[in-house]
Design an enzyme around this catalytic site. Structure first.
Site, mmCIF file in Angstrom:
data_model
loop_
_atom_site.group_PDB
_atom_site.id
_atom_site.type_symbol
_atom_site.label_atom_id
_atom_site.label_comp_id
_atom_site.label_asym_id
_atom_site.label_seq_id
_atom_site.Cartn_x
_atom_site.Cartn_y
_atom_site.Cartn_z
ATOM 1 N N ARG A 127 41.998 52.637 8.881
ATOM 2 C CA ARG A 127 40.878 53.360 9.496
ATOM 3 C C ARG A 127 39.587 52.653 9.142
ATOM 4 N NH1 ARG A 127 40.066 58.517 6.893
ATOM 5 N NH2 ARG A 127 38.261 57.450 6.028
ATOM 6 N N GLU A 146 33.258 50.713 5.666
ATOM 7 C CA GLU A 146 34.396 50.089 4.979
ATOM 8 C C GLU A 146 35.590 50.174 5.895
ATOM 9 O OE1 GLU A 146 36.520 52.142 1.997
ATOM 10 O OE2 GLU A 146 36.244 54.098 2.909
ATOM 11 N N ASN A 148 39.705 51.148 5.511
ATOM 12 C CA ASN A 148 40.730 51.673 4.611
ATOM 13 C C ASN A 148 42.085 51.180 5.070
ATOM 14 O OD1 ASN A 148 39.160 53.630 2.853
ATOM 15 N ND2 ASN A 148 38.537 54.267 4.905
ATOM 16 N N SER A 153 43.347 58.856 5.744
ATOM 17 C CA SER A 153 43.779 60.225 6.049
ATOM 18 C C SER A 153 43.043 60.843 7.235
ATOM 19 C CB SER A 153 43.625 61.105 4.810
ATOM 20 O OG SER A 153 42.300 61.083 4.378
ATOM 21 N N LYS A 308 36.604 46.342 -1.248
ATOM 22 C CA LYS A 308 35.195 46.138 -0.891
ATOM 23 C C LYS A 308 34.763 44.691 -1.137
ATOM 24 C CE LYS A 308 34.803 50.809 -0.661
ATOM 25 N NZ LYS A 308 35.886 51.711 -0.980
ATOM 26 N N LYS A 367 28.565 49.356 -4.970
ATOM 27 C CA LYS A 367 29.936 49.846 -4.761
ATOM 28 C C LYS A 367 30.960 49.158 -5.659
ATOM 29 C CE LYS A 367 30.006 51.226 -0.045
ATOM 30 N NZ LYS A 367 30.604 50.976 1.266
ATOM 31 N N GLU A 371 38.373 53.766 -4.191
ATOM 32 C CA GLU A 371 38.582 54.508 -2.958
ATOM 33 C C GLU A 371 38.546 55.996 -3.250
ATOM 34 O OE1 GLU A 371 38.938 53.093 -0.016
ATOM 35 O OE2 GLU A 371 38.895 51.074 -0.845
ATOM 36 N N GLY A 372 38.408 56.777 -2.200
ATOM 37 C CA GLY A 372 38.555 58.219 -2.356
ATOM 38 C C GLY A 372 37.245 58.965 -2.440
ATOM 39 N N ARG A 453 33.543 62.664 10.550
ATOM 40 C CA ARG A 453 33.319 63.506 9.367
ATOM 41 C C ARG A 453 31.825 63.654 9.183
ATOM 42 N NH1 ARG A 453 36.039 60.073 4.916
ATOM 43 N NH2 ARG A 453 35.191 58.494 6.301
HETATM 44 P P1 ADP Z 1 35.438 55.157 -0.306
HETATM 45 O O1 ADP Z 1 36.491 54.114 -0.203
HETATM 46 O O2 ADP Z 1 35.361 55.777 -1.650
HETATM 47 O O3 ADP Z 1 35.518 56.146 0.804
HETATM 48 P P2 ADP Z 1 33.016 54.245 1.002
HETATM 49 O O4 ADP Z 1 32.586 52.842 1.123
HETATM 50 O O5 ADP Z 1 33.534 54.868 2.245
HETATM 51 O O6 ADP Z 1 34.066 54.338 -0.174
HETATM 52 O O7 ADP Z 1 31.813 55.093 0.441
HETATM 53 C C1 ADP Z 1 31.939 56.499 0.276
HETATM 54 C C2 ADP Z 1 30.830 57.209 1.019
HETATM 55 O O8 ADP Z 1 29.562 56.725 0.585
HETATM 56 C C3 ADP Z 1 30.847 56.998 2.522
HETATM 57 O O9 ADP Z 1 31.699 57.930 3.153
HETATM 58 C C4 ADP Z 1 29.383 57.195 2.875
HETATM 59 O O10 ADP Z 1 29.092 58.571 2.955
HETATM 60 C C5 ADP Z 1 28.668 56.638 1.672
HETATM 61 N N1 ADP Z 1 28.315 55.222 1.873
HETATM 62 C C6 ADP Z 1 29.076 54.148 1.576
HETATM 63 N N2 ADP Z 1 28.466 53.008 1.912
HETATM 64 C C7 ADP Z 1 27.292 53.340 2.446
HETATM 65 C C8 ADP Z 1 26.199 52.603 2.992
HETATM 66 N N3 ADP Z 1 26.210 51.282 3.041
HETATM 67 N N4 ADP Z 1 25.132 53.313 3.444
HETATM 68 C C9 ADP Z 1 25.111 54.654 3.395
HETATM 69 N N5 ADP Z 1 26.092 55.407 2.883
HETATM 70 C C10 ADP Z 1 27.193 54.773 2.423
HETATM 71 MG MG MG Z 2 37.848 53.838 1.332
HETATM 72 MG MG MG Z 3 35.203 55.777 2.795
#
Ligand code: ADP
Ligand code: MG
Ligand code: MG
Length: 477
Positions: A127, A146, A148, A153, A308, A367, A371-372, A453
């Site tokens: 995803r 990102e 996944n 899910s 990442k 970052k 994950e999660g 979401r």
């Molecule tokens: P995970 O693998 O934990 O889901 P993400 O990269 O999706 O990691 O980051 C988790 C959450 O943080 C995202 O769902 C988003 O809400 C926020 N986020 C992540 N990267 C960014 C970004 N570059 N700008 C704004 N919000 C972000």
């Molecule tokens: Mg993720």
């Molecule tokens: Mg995410």
């Protein structure tokens, strides 16, 4: 702040909203948009609706289409990365020196790479997540947050949410907006990929094993995919790492048997974060699975391709071209979705990134390889964390990313025990990809649906499972 979505006069019509709240929750229950409760996550006796928005949130149609259109390219990209050991080695070299979890996964990767690979079938279900970045001149663009590649899910529950929002719109007398909500069925698409790989594995009695957590709150999301398989007479079992450790074995042809049943596919819905591996036995089970003839979804190299650090490496000039040497248009389409991503490796580039973040922490997200949801670092805390590890190799466990600033919209977030109030919200669009490869032959490569979401803008981070975001649907505008 409706941005072409549900007008403010509807959002602020108190009598209507009170009436809709109950209808919305009942409709979610009727449609199977369900979660088990926090108190009884492993029992179906008491269940509740999964958190969701009262209304669908506006998403510009062209950007939505762009996200769908690039998905099969991302599928191929992930698959190509997973087959490129020198790229994975190089890209993750600094990370695995300091990040124990990634290092542990990498160790398994190296180990299985040494062994002759008898399984030529690869199944990827991923995803790719995006936010719509609004620049100061008001221009809005699609930016990948990102991708996944393990345990992505909500493909199940998001197959059922369109009917919930359509019903709410009907009751709210918003008939004209019905056609702005698309049908969506990732559950069927994910199952199609699983079924194809199962067929290619070629043993009618062999099962698909969902590798699951001990806490099973989100089981209904799995069940929608699982039941699509049963409908095709494909048997499914659900097991945890420790059960695989205790009852699993490989025969002389490396066929995986669990509880006496041959396993054709291991579909990981767990195993993406450190505390999923509660003991050494979990790691041994993961290794046994990776070494086996079973189709792994994902295999260890595809899992690593979703880190990442890899995302950041892909954003460096010339890297995408290495994966698509004869496809400049594919490269352009993928790169168009990239936000600014910066290495924190020791050296000039890393030093520059640290300086950028220290000067303007609100413009970035820091970052780690996790994950999660709930792991990223924002704002003033970026300064604190970076200053603590400024010139140390510790910083290479992280990447730095431009912070995406979507345009906020108003909506109501429906969640158990939370009083209703109009919230300022941000949305994240996910697109599901499925592919199956046998040897060098891509036998299936599809975009199989989407997920929206939405969370209150007070929260920087966190997904639905983390209790921050809720399920939504794009209202195409
Ligand atoms: P995970 O693998 O934990 O889901 P993400 O990269 O999706 O990691 O980051 C988790 C959450 O943080 C995202 O769902 C988003 O809400 C926020 N986020 C992540 N990267 C960014 C970004 N570059 N700008 C704004 N919000 C972000
Ligand atoms: Mg993720
Ligand atoms: Mg995410």
């Amino acid at each position: 702040m409706s941005a072409g979505g549900i007008p403010d006069k509807v959002l602020r019509n108190g009598d209507l909203i009170i009436k809709l709240e109950e209808i919305a929750k009942d409709t979610a229950l009727l449609n199977g948009v369900l979660m088990r409760t926090k108190d009884t996550p492993n029992s179906p006796e008491v269940v509740n609706y999964a958190p969701f928005t009262l209304f669908p949130s506006p998403v510009p149609r062209a950007l939505f289409q762009q996200a769908l259109a690039v998905q099969t390219h991302f599928n191929r990209l992930v698959d190509r990365i997973s087959q490129n050991p020198s790229f994975l080695e190089e890209a993750l070299a600094s990370t695995i020196k300091v990040d124990d979890f990634t290092a542990r996964l990498f160790k398994i990767y190296r180990q299985v790479l040494q062994e002759p690979q008898s399984q030529s079938i690869v199944l990827g279900l991923n995803r790719s997540d995006y936010m719509l970045d609004q620049s100061e001149d008001g221009n809005v663009s699609l930016k990948q947050i990102e991708i996944n590649t393990i345990a992505a899910s909500f493909g199940g529950l998001s197959s059922r949410t369109p009917d919930v929002h359509r019903h709410i719109l009907r009751v709210a007398n918003r008939m004209d907006e019905l056609k702005q909500i698309l049908d969506n069925n990732p559950a069927a698409g994910l199952a199609k990929g699983l079924a194809k790989a199962w067929e290619l594995y070629g043993s009618e009695k062999a099962v698909v094993m969902f590798l699951v957590e001990d806490i099973q709150r989100n089981i209904y999301d799995h069940r929608f995919v699982e039941n699509e398989l049963w409908k095709r007479n494909i048997p499914v079992i659900r097991r945890q790492f420790d059960e695989v450790y205790k009852t699993g074995s490989l025969d002389e042809n490396k066929r995986l048997f669990v509880d006496g049943q041959e396993v054709a596919i291991v579909y990981f819905r767990n195993g993406y974060m450190p505390n999923n591996y509660s003991s050494e036995q979990s790691w041994e089970a993961r290794l046994m699975i990776e070494r086996s003839l079973a189709v792994k979804c994902p295999n260890i190299s595809t899992h690593l391709a979703g880190t990442k650090k890899i995302q950041q490496e892909l954003a460096r000039p010339g890297v995408l071209e290495r994966f698509f040497p004869d496809e400049p248009e594919t490269v352009a389409q993928i790169r168009d979705t990239f936000a600014g991503l910066y290495t924190l490796d020791l050296g000039d580039d890393g030093d520059r990134a640290v300086a950028l973040a220290l000067a303007n922490p609100d413009l970035y997200v820091l970052k780690p390889q996790r994950e999660g949801g709930g792991n990223n670092i924002y704002g003033a805390e970026i300064r604190q964390v970076l200053e603590g590890m400024k010139d140390s190799s510790e910083r290479t466990a992280y990447i730095l990313m431009d912070k995406i600033k979507p345009r906020p919209v108003h909506n109501y977030l429906l969640r158990e025990g939370t009083p209703l109030r109009l919230s300022t919200c941000l949305s994240e669009l996910g697109v599901f990809g499925a592919y199956v490869r046998k040897g060098t032959d891509m036998v299936l490569n599809e975009c199989v649906g989407h997920l929206l979401r939405t969370k209150s803008s007070e929260h920087a981070d966190g997904g639905v499972a983390a209790g921050v975001a809720v399920l939504d649907n794009p209202l195409l505008v």
